[in-house]
Design an enzyme around this catalytic site. Structure first.
Site, short mmCIF file in Angstrom:
data_model
loop_
_atom_site.label_atom_id
_atom_site.label_comp_id
_atom_site.label_asym_id
_atom_site.label_seq_id
_atom_site.Cartn_x
_atom_site.Cartn_y
_atom_site.Cartn_z
CG ASP A 101 -1.03 3.22 -1.39
OD1 ASP A 101 -2.14 2.58 -1.37
OD2 ASP A 101 -1.03 4.99 -0.78
N GLY A 102 -0.22 0.51 -2.47
CA GLY A 102 -0.49 -1.42 -1.36
C GLY A 102 -1.29 -0.46 -0.57
#
Lengths: 131, 131, 131, 131
Positions: D17-18
């Site tokens: 994820d980010g």
């Protein structure tokens, strides 16, 4: 067109949907895993490339035809071939077959990818990472 | 224990699996969306917090009981409550109900979250972001 | 071409990847959620349609252009328009914009969908479910 | 406690994820892939079991501790061990290590699974499928 590379993966519960087949977005994950393993076989880790020389591959577009559905426990053979598209981009031609004595074509895809600087996102020369 | 907050979301094809119900990992997405919307209601965007003052919330552990399955098109009500767990962590108590005149409890979860510096990942005081 | 319908959704952590932007396959989830909500607004639940009259919508192909990346916390406006493609299929034209005073086009997609019998998977007339 | 089984998988872009690490829900996918491969090694395909003798494995609960994050390109070793929990259920103890000369423990999990009839969802004897 480059020599075809083939990588295999299984269909797990996570990939299927309530219709009993693989959810249409999840085939794009299989396509990307195969491109990643193809790069790895050439000696390129994307995590390492992002740090040095500082490049990323970004998808600009996909064209996907769904010919037949994959199901739980299917063994999939995902192919990778490419042609250069100018100095900074490449077009990958990828197929997903259900593996077996008589492989069945499930998905036929073209994926356009550009090589960019991991900081500035400006296009960079792609050829050296694809050979 | 804080005042309960409730946020609603739908079940889409992407969430279900070949068994016709929501895949067990996907309930954790619903839980996180609800925590994110609860923070947003308090005025905190996680993207903004990561930049200034430079903090992230990391999940240290989850405990999830699956009581009944959610299905395609179900409207889910996801609740958020918390208690502080020391200076840098909090324990979120979250339930997922199928919404309706007689809501049915589907998932009962506890999620332990720590506040960390977005650069060094060292623990930071959490309380001010949860009030 | 039908009158455009627009549905909004947020970008959560689950949607992003290590590049800090939405993973390329996940935009297809946003497109499908919007088609599902557009059907729901017309009074059609896909779970109900699968039972009676026993039909499903299957995606035959997608063509997606990624113009600019979506990021965590972005509010996205996903549009739905269609034209019939013969008796049993339709082509959906869908755009994803970052919502705001000056919306930015992020994704431009065409999605070809066929209506099939939920038991036999044979094509069925689509028009009545799209009006 | 059964003899430990270990299965390996890679971290791809889809899993991160980010925050630059694997999204917390996605470790549950790795755990399930390992349980599925462990069953396959014993000669059981879940798709086949669902048809004949008509059983499914349903997760009743998970308890997951996240000790350290996995990152893009990590090779993960996912272990599977179990103890019976009455006549119809089993508790799987599963760990995820980053593979290498000095493996690092990333995730420690217990997963409670029940064997049910694939039509009626009523509990069925589990022992014969786990030996």
């Amino acid at each position: 067109m480059s020599v075809p590379y083939v990588w295999r993966t299984r269909v797990y519960w996570e990939d299927t949907d309530g219709g009993g087949v693989v959810y249409y977005a999840n085939y794009l994950k299989f396509l990307e895993r195969a491109r990643t393993e193809w790069l790895r076989e050439r000696g390129y880790s994307q995590a390492a490339l992002a740090a040095d020389p500082g490049i990323l591959f970004m998808v600009l577009g996909v064209n996907v035809e769904y010919r037949a559905p994959a199901r739980l426990d299917d063994l999939l053979a995902v192919s990778v071939q490419y042609v250069l598209d100018g100095r900074t981009a490449a077009i990958f031609s990828q197929q997903i077959h259900r593996d077996g004595i008589e492989p069945q074509l499930l998905v036929d895809a073209q994926v356009r990818v550009v090589c960019v600087d991991s900081k500035t996102l400006r296009p960079r020369r792609i050829a050296e990472y694809l050979q």
